[in-house]
Design a protein around this motif. Sequence first.
Motif, mmCIF file in Angstrom:
data_model
loop_
_atom_site.group_PDB
_atom_site.id
_atom_site.type_symbol
_atom_site.label_atom_id
_atom_site.label_comp_id
_atom_site.label_asym_id
_atom_site.label_seq_id
_atom_site.Cartn_x
_atom_site.Cartn_y
_atom_site.Cartn_z
ATOM 1 N N PRO A 386 0.809 -1.222 0.000
ATOM 2 C CA PRO A 386 0.000 0.000 0.000
ATOM 3 C C PRO A 386 0.838 1.267 0.000
ATOM 4 O O PRO A 386 1.918 1.326 0.600
ATOM 5 C CB PRO A 386 -0.808 -0.120 1.297
ATOM 6 N N GLU A 387 0.335 2.262 -0.694
ATOM 7 C CA GLU A 387 0.937 3.583 -0.672
ATOM 8 C C GLU A 387 0.281 4.408 0.432
ATOM 9 O O GLU A 387 -0.883 4.192 0.774
ATOM 10 C CB GLU A 387 0.768 4.266 -2.025
ATOM 11 N N SER A 408 -4.118 3.774 -1.019
ATOM 12 C CA SER A 408 -4.268 2.627 -1.907
ATOM 13 C C SER A 408 -5.620 1.963 -1.699
ATOM 14 O O SER A 408 -6.327 2.243 -0.726
ATOM 15 C CB SER A 408 -3.156 1.601 -1.648
ATOM 16 N N GLY A 412 -7.887 4.942 -1.951
ATOM 17 C CA GLY A 412 -7.350 5.809 -2.990
ATOM 18 C C GLY A 412 -8.434 6.357 -3.900
ATOM 19 O O GLY A 412 -8.203 7.291 -4.667
#
Length: 486
Positions: A386-387, A408, A412
């Motif tokens: 995940p970002e 994410s 997101g």
Amino acid sequence: MRERLRPRQDIMAAHQEKKLAEERKHQNMQNDTKTSQGQWGRAWEVDWFSLASILFLLMFAPLIVYYFIMSCDQYQCSLTDPLLDLLTGNKHLSDIWSRTPMLTYRAAAIYSLWVTFQVFLYVSIPDFCHKFLPGYVGGVQEGAVTPAGVVNKYEINGLQAWIISHVLWFANAYCFHFFSPTIIFDNWIPLLWCANILGYVVSTFAIIKGYFFPTNAKDCKITGNFFYDYMMGIEFNPRIGKWFDFKLFFNGRPGIVAWTLINLSFAAKQQELHGEVTNSMILVNVLQGIYVLDFFWNEAWYLKTIDICHDHFGWYLGWGDCVWLPYLYTLQGLYLVYHPVQLRTDYAMGVLMLGLLGYYIFRMTNHQKDLFRRTNGNCRIWGKKPEYIECSYMSVDGTKYYSKLMTSGFWGWARHFNYTGDLMGSLAYCLACGFEHLLPYFYIIYMTILLTHRCIRDEHRCSSKYGKDWKCYTAVVRYRLLPGVF
């Protein structure tokens, strides 16, 4: 201003520059359990608009509930006919009131027995479901850290209480026949008066307790405005004894346990009056039943939500959980007793798919967030790492903390995409009732207003908490609820 949560944090704060890496790791594990008292729950001061809103709700919310229930009882669920009768002089308020069933000894006995039974299940029977249900988290669990630095423990046994209550309900319906399955519908308005009495008694007790013998005085907020304090509550976690927590009990029991029983009683009444249970009534029972079961399956997770982590206990929760929730969240089932709707198969399947899709989005969005929190970002969302945006904030004792905001997965797409799934499910409940009357659609109108307001309230708190880091986050995740729209 709250005290520091642990003595060793004094040492960490004094050597923060030297031990930044260790502190960051420690603080990330607790990123959502600590925040400044100024960002907790409700206000210390009351502006004129807040006061006017609260006075409006205190005066008119009980009348709104009565109006909806009376409309079904006397006007076949029409919301306009009562007003037209009053405006044209065909009827007076006294005429409507005289036809309204009053409080009865039978209703008082039913309601008292029900609440007493739920209190018994809550405080006297430790959870056993977690011992044999894989993946279920029950038993004694810790809540979030309160503004005063207290970590309360809770006995999570709501699923168990729901199962026991429904097993006894079906055992009576099919074997013992002590009472009719239509008992709730048959006493619906007398039970309304009982629910109001409990709601006001609990709310009044809560404010008296907050003033004179709070569970934890450091977690109390008193504005000096009686109406605001009565509405929004003084105590953060009022308790009696070690385990009876007012917020957890009244949020989940007796109202939400009763939700599915109320719908079953409505279905039984439809069968009695019309000789069948329509597919629309089955849809409402199934979709709302999924929501209720999800609530109790994830009751431990609920300890980290806004109701427990931020809201104080007052009339808003006390009366709302006793009256508003069981009476207005079940309007679809009540409507279908008076207007049995048999849906076309393709339409019914469309409603079912909408409801299930909404539930999937609601649950998976929350699951992604929970997984991200539990693993401190060391997980995979949709097959990828995940970002996130790393944020920092200061507590009132001057300690700097770190947090991560995921960008994410569903998070997101929109900043509150779990609410989007909730609204899809709410719309499905209403669509199951057809399009002849407005009354069943009150729920989606109300939920849209409630969740939109909650979005704005949450984001105001986050903006104050994270500052410029929040602006960076909103620049990446631009929408609140609907990608490309809002």
